[in-house]
Scaffold this motif. Structure first.
Motif, PDB file in Angstrom:
ATOM      1  N   GLY A 295      -4.605  -4.835  -0.400  1.00  0.00           N
ATOM      2  CA  GLY A 295      -3.353  -5.302  -0.979  1.00  0.00           C
ATOM      3  C   GLY A 295      -2.931  -6.633  -0.386  1.00  0.00           C
ATOM      4  O   GLY A 295      -3.349  -7.000   0.701  1.00  0.00           O
TER       5      GLY A 295
ATOM      6  N   ASP B 160       2.399  -4.956   4.074  1.00  0.00           N
ATOM      7  CA  ASP B 160       2.359  -3.549   4.451  1.00  0.00           C
ATOM      8  C   ASP B 160       1.431  -3.387   5.661  1.00  0.00           C
ATOM      9  O   ASP B 160       0.363  -3.990   5.690  1.00  0.00           O
ATOM     10  CB  ASP B 160       1.810  -2.763   3.244  1.00  0.00           C
ATOM     11  CG  ASP B 160       1.642  -1.298   3.555  1.00  0.00           C
ATOM     12  OD1 ASP B 160       2.526  -0.540   3.170  1.00  0.00           O
ATOM     13  OD2 ASP B 160       0.624  -0.931   4.169  1.00  0.00           O
TER      14      ASP B 160
ATOM     15  N   ARG C 162      -8.020   3.503   2.530  1.00  0.00           N
ATOM     16  CA  ARG C 162      -6.726   2.981   2.105  1.00  0.00           C
ATOM     17  C   ARG C 162      -6.155   3.812   0.970  1.00  0.00           C
ATOM     18  O   ARG C 162      -4.963   4.046   0.888  1.00  0.00           O
ATOM     19  CB  ARG C 162      -6.905   1.530   1.658  1.00  0.00           C
ATOM     20  CG  ARG C 162      -5.677   0.911   1.039  1.00  0.00           C
ATOM     21  CD  ARG C 162      -5.931  -0.562   0.768  1.00  0.00           C
ATOM     22  NE  ARG C 162      -4.775  -1.165   0.150  1.00  0.00           N
ATOM     23  CZ  ARG C 162      -4.659  -1.401  -1.147  1.00  0.00           C
ATOM     24  NH1 ARG C 162      -5.640  -1.082  -1.956  1.00  0.00           N
ATOM     25  NH2 ARG C 162      -3.579  -1.946  -1.632  1.00  0.00           N
TER      26      ARG C 162
ATOM     27  N   TYR D 155      -4.434   4.834   7.934  1.00  0.00           N
ATOM     28  CA  TYR D 155      -5.091   3.870   7.077  1.00  0.00           C
ATOM     29  C   TYR D 155      -4.809   4.137   5.631  1.00  0.00           C
ATOM     30  O   TYR D 155      -5.366   3.533   4.738  1.00  0.00           O
ATOM     31  CB  TYR D 155      -6.615   3.836   7.284  1.00  0.00           C
ATOM     32  CG  TYR D 155      -7.065   2.584   7.937  1.00  0.00           C
ATOM     33  CD1 TYR D 155      -6.909   1.359   7.274  1.00  0.00           C
ATOM     34  CD2 TYR D 155      -7.613   2.575   9.206  1.00  0.00           C
ATOM     35  CE1 TYR D 155      -7.292   0.195   7.873  1.00  0.00           C
ATOM     36  CE2 TYR D 155      -7.993   1.411   9.813  1.00  0.00           C
ATOM     37  CZ  TYR D 155      -7.832   0.214   9.146  1.00  0.00           C
ATOM     38  OH  TYR D 155      -8.212  -0.939   9.729  1.00  0.00           O
TER      39      TYR D 155
ATOM     40  N   LYS E  26      -2.669   3.879   2.390  1.00  0.00           N
ATOM     41  CA  LYS E  26      -1.641   2.988   1.863  1.00  0.00           C
ATOM     42  C   LYS E  26      -0.372   3.797   1.624  1.00  0.00           C
ATOM     43  O   LYS E  26      -0.395   4.792   0.915  1.00  0.00           O
ATOM     44  CB  LYS E  26      -2.149   2.381   0.560  1.00  0.00           C
ATOM     45  CG  LYS E  26      -1.149   1.578  -0.203  1.00  0.00           C
ATOM     46  CD  LYS E  26      -1.112   0.168   0.301  1.00  0.00           C
ATOM     47  CE  LYS E  26      -0.246  -0.662  -0.630  1.00  0.00           C
ATOM     48  NZ  LYS E  26       0.467  -1.696   0.069  1.00  0.00           N
ATOM     49  N   THR E  27       0.720   3.363   2.225  1.00  0.00           N
ATOM     50  CA  THR E  27       1.988   4.032   1.950  1.00  0.00           C
ATOM     51  C   THR E  27       2.531   3.480   0.642  1.00  0.00           C
ATOM     52  O   THR E  27       2.143   2.420   0.186  1.00  0.00           O
ATOM     53  CB  THR E  27       2.991   3.761   3.085  1.00  0.00           C
ATOM     54  OG1 THR E  27       2.900   2.395   3.431  1.00  0.00           O
ATOM     55  CG2 THR E  27       2.695   4.618   4.287  1.00  0.00           C
TER      56      THR E  27
ATOM     57  N   LYS F  52       7.406  -0.471  -1.266  1.00  0.00           N
ATOM     58  CA  LYS F  52       8.863  -0.362  -1.380  1.00  0.00           C
ATOM     59  C   LYS F  52       9.333  -0.859  -2.736  1.00  0.00           C
ATOM     60  O   LYS F  52      10.212  -0.324  -3.345  1.00  0.00           O
ATOM     61  CB  LYS F  52       9.510  -1.167  -0.258  1.00  0.00           C
ATOM     62  CG  LYS F  52       9.355  -0.476   1.078  1.00  0.00           C
ATOM     63  CD  LYS F  52      10.035  -1.257   2.177  1.00  0.00           C
ATOM     64  CE  LYS F  52       9.592  -0.746   3.536  1.00  0.00           C
ATOM     65  NZ  LYS F  52       8.611  -1.625   4.152  1.00  0.00           N
TER      66      LYS F  52
ATOM     67  N   ASP G 104      -2.219  -2.787   4.906  1.00  0.00           N
ATOM     68  CA  ASP G 104      -2.950  -3.926   4.352  1.00  0.00           C
ATOM     69  C   ASP G 104      -3.235  -4.977   5.424  1.00  0.00           C
ATOM     70  O   ASP G 104      -4.313  -5.565   5.455  1.00  0.00           O
ATOM     71  CB  ASP G 104      -2.159  -4.546   3.201  1.00  0.00           C
ATOM     72  CG  ASP G 104      -2.158  -3.640   1.975  1.00  0.00           C
ATOM     73  OD1 ASP G 104      -3.107  -2.855   1.848  1.00  0.00           O
ATOM     74  OD2 ASP G 104      -1.223  -3.722   1.172  1.00  0.00           O
TER      75      ASP G 104
ATOM     76  N   SER H 136       0.186  -7.436   0.251  1.00  0.00           N
ATOM     77  CA  SER H 136       1.515  -7.316   0.846  1.00  0.00           C
ATOM     78  C   SER H 136       1.461  -7.433   2.363  1.00  0.00           C
ATOM     79  O   SER H 136       0.397  -7.553   2.945  1.00  0.00           O
ATOM     80  CB  SER H 136       2.106  -5.968   0.486  1.00  0.00           C
ATOM     81  OG  SER H 136       1.331  -4.965   1.089  1.00  0.00           O
TER      82      SER H 136
END
Lengths: 319, 57, 66
Positions: A238, A242, C56, B49, B51-52, B55, A245, A240
């Motif tokens: 990603g 984050d 991920r 690891y 991905k959350t 937001k 990432d 971002s």
């Protein structure tokens, strides 16, 4: 250090005059202190702007990738090793290069110096003997022992003299050995942690990252036409900030340097947030040394371990 | 060389390598079981690891 | 998120482990159903990217087999 500067100017002038090279890559003073920038001198008039002192921490090997001209390049120990990596990876031809080797005594850590004083540093002076550094600005002037304000990678450096060169500008400086410094002390400390502690350590380390990719751009190894972070079909990571990432970016960036990184410190130097991104590449350097007995950029004769197979390659991780 | 992953705090049990010939179906089953067992054992721990959720969508 | 069954992404080489997996299937052997197989043309195709992308996106473990 003025003798170094004079010698660089003298050699560059000669090379350009004789037409041996089309241009010389070296350093010139930046617009702010401690930020010397690369300069491409194409005629003899330019060479008087070349300088050399403890602020030339950028890796100039970054600027020869895929060049077609004949290039004279000023190279300290790590630059020369990165040039060797470039030659091995067919990014430049050895006969295109005229390497002006600079025996190096380490570069100053600009993050350390900036943090050590409250005000803005307006000027920086090194004494001729290379023992002390004085920084001064509005209302302050501090003098430090030079060895104490070196970049960490420089104080742990084992190859201060260029490994390949066409001409040296001064006598070789004494090399440090395994007995003088423990270059993997920091790595070992992390290795001893439990997985959770490690996780927390890197969380903390990378929490400041703003994903500016300065570390990638400063690195001479990063020359892929499309970087994995810019790929979008498929998108691997990603874009971002984050934490996941960020972590993936740093992990992959470091991993791409495996067996190629010379620990020149350009990534750390360029980081605007002062993150020690070497924490990852240093580990890979250690693994390479332990598993394959390999240090990057010491020879142009041998292929690096990650693109060769040997029957005695370690394989205990395979079930 | 994948011990960098471990170095960065990933549990070693989350990445496995093996070498199985196409004739060794028994070995395949064996390794598959072993890998699963280790993953189950780790399952109780926090997932890393991953991905959350972003937001902003 | 279910807490019981882990998801394991396995990258299997077309010529080795994928063949073994096929053979295991043909011979009606039983093996855990947590394994999600991705066939790769050769283990040489494997990349660190794949591992990280799998983790991920929520894999509990990654298994690379040649």
């Amino acid at each position: 250090m003025t003798s170094y500067t004079d010698k660089i100017r003298e050699i560059s002038k000669r090379l350009l005059k004789e037409g041996k090279v089309d241009m010389v890559i070296g350093f010139t003073r930046g617009s702010v202190p401690m930020m010397h920038q690369p300069m491409f001198a194409k005629n003899q008039g330019d060479v008087d702007r070349f300088v050399w002192d403890g602020n030339c921490g950028i890796n100039l090997a970054n600027y020869v990738t895929d060049r077609k001209e004949k290039i004279g390049i000023v190279a300290k120990g790590c630059d020369a090793r990165n040039l060797a990596v470039h030659i091995v990876e067919n990014k430049i031809n050895r006969d295109q290069l005229y390497i002006i080797g600079v025996p190096c005594t380490g570069m100053l850590d600009r993050h350390k110096l900036t943090a050590s004083v409250a005000g803005e540093i307006e000027s920086i002076m090194e004494d001729e003997a290379g023992k002390t550094v004085t920084i001064s600005g509005n209302g302050f002037s501090e003098t430090y022992d030079r060895a104490a304000v070196l970049q960490e990678n420089c104080s742990l450096c084992m190859h201060r003299n260029p490994v390949i060169y066409d001409e040296l500008i001064a006598d070789k400086v004494p090399e440090q050995s395994e007995n003088d410094v423990d270059r993997f002390a920091a790595v070992r400390k992390v290795e001893e942690m439990t997985p959770d502690e490690k996780w927390a350590y890197f969380d903390d380390l990378l929490s400041d990252c703003i994903r500016c990719y300065a570390c990638r751009n400063a690195c001479p190894l990063c020359y892929c036409p499309t970087c994995f972070v810019d790929e979008s079909k498929p998108q691997w990571v990603g874009k971002s900030i984050d934490p996941t990432d960020i972590r993936i970016f740093h992990f992959l960036r470091a991993y791409h340097c495996a067996g190629r990184c010379t620990d020149c410190g350009a990534c750390v130097r360029s980081c605007p947030m002062g993150i020690n991104v070497r924490a990852m590449t240093k580990k890979l350097e250690k693994d390479c040394l332990e598993n394959f007995g390999w240090e990057a950029g010491l020879t142009t004769e041998q292929r690096p371990p990650l693109d060769t197979y040997k029957p005695d390659d370690p394989e205990q991780f395979i079930k | 060389m994948k011990n960098l992953l471990e170095h960065m705090g990933i549990d070693p049990g989350r990445l496995h390598f093996s070498w199985i010939s196409s004739a060794e179906s028994t070995k395949f089953v064996e390794v598959a079981k072993k890998v699963t067992e280790e993953a189950v054992a780790l399952k109780s721990k926090e997932k890393k690891y991953m991905k959350t959720k972003p937001k902003v969508a | 998120m279910s807490t019981k069954e882990p998801k394991i992404i396995s990258f299997l080489c077309n010529w080795c482990s994928y063949g073994a997996a096929d053979l295991a299937g043909v011979s009606r052997m039983e093996y855990p159903s947590n394994i999600r197989v991705i066939r790769i043309p050769c283990t040489g195709r494997m990349s660190v990217k794949f591992v990280l992308a799998a983790l991920r996106q929520g894999a509990d473990a990654v298994w690379v087999s040649g």
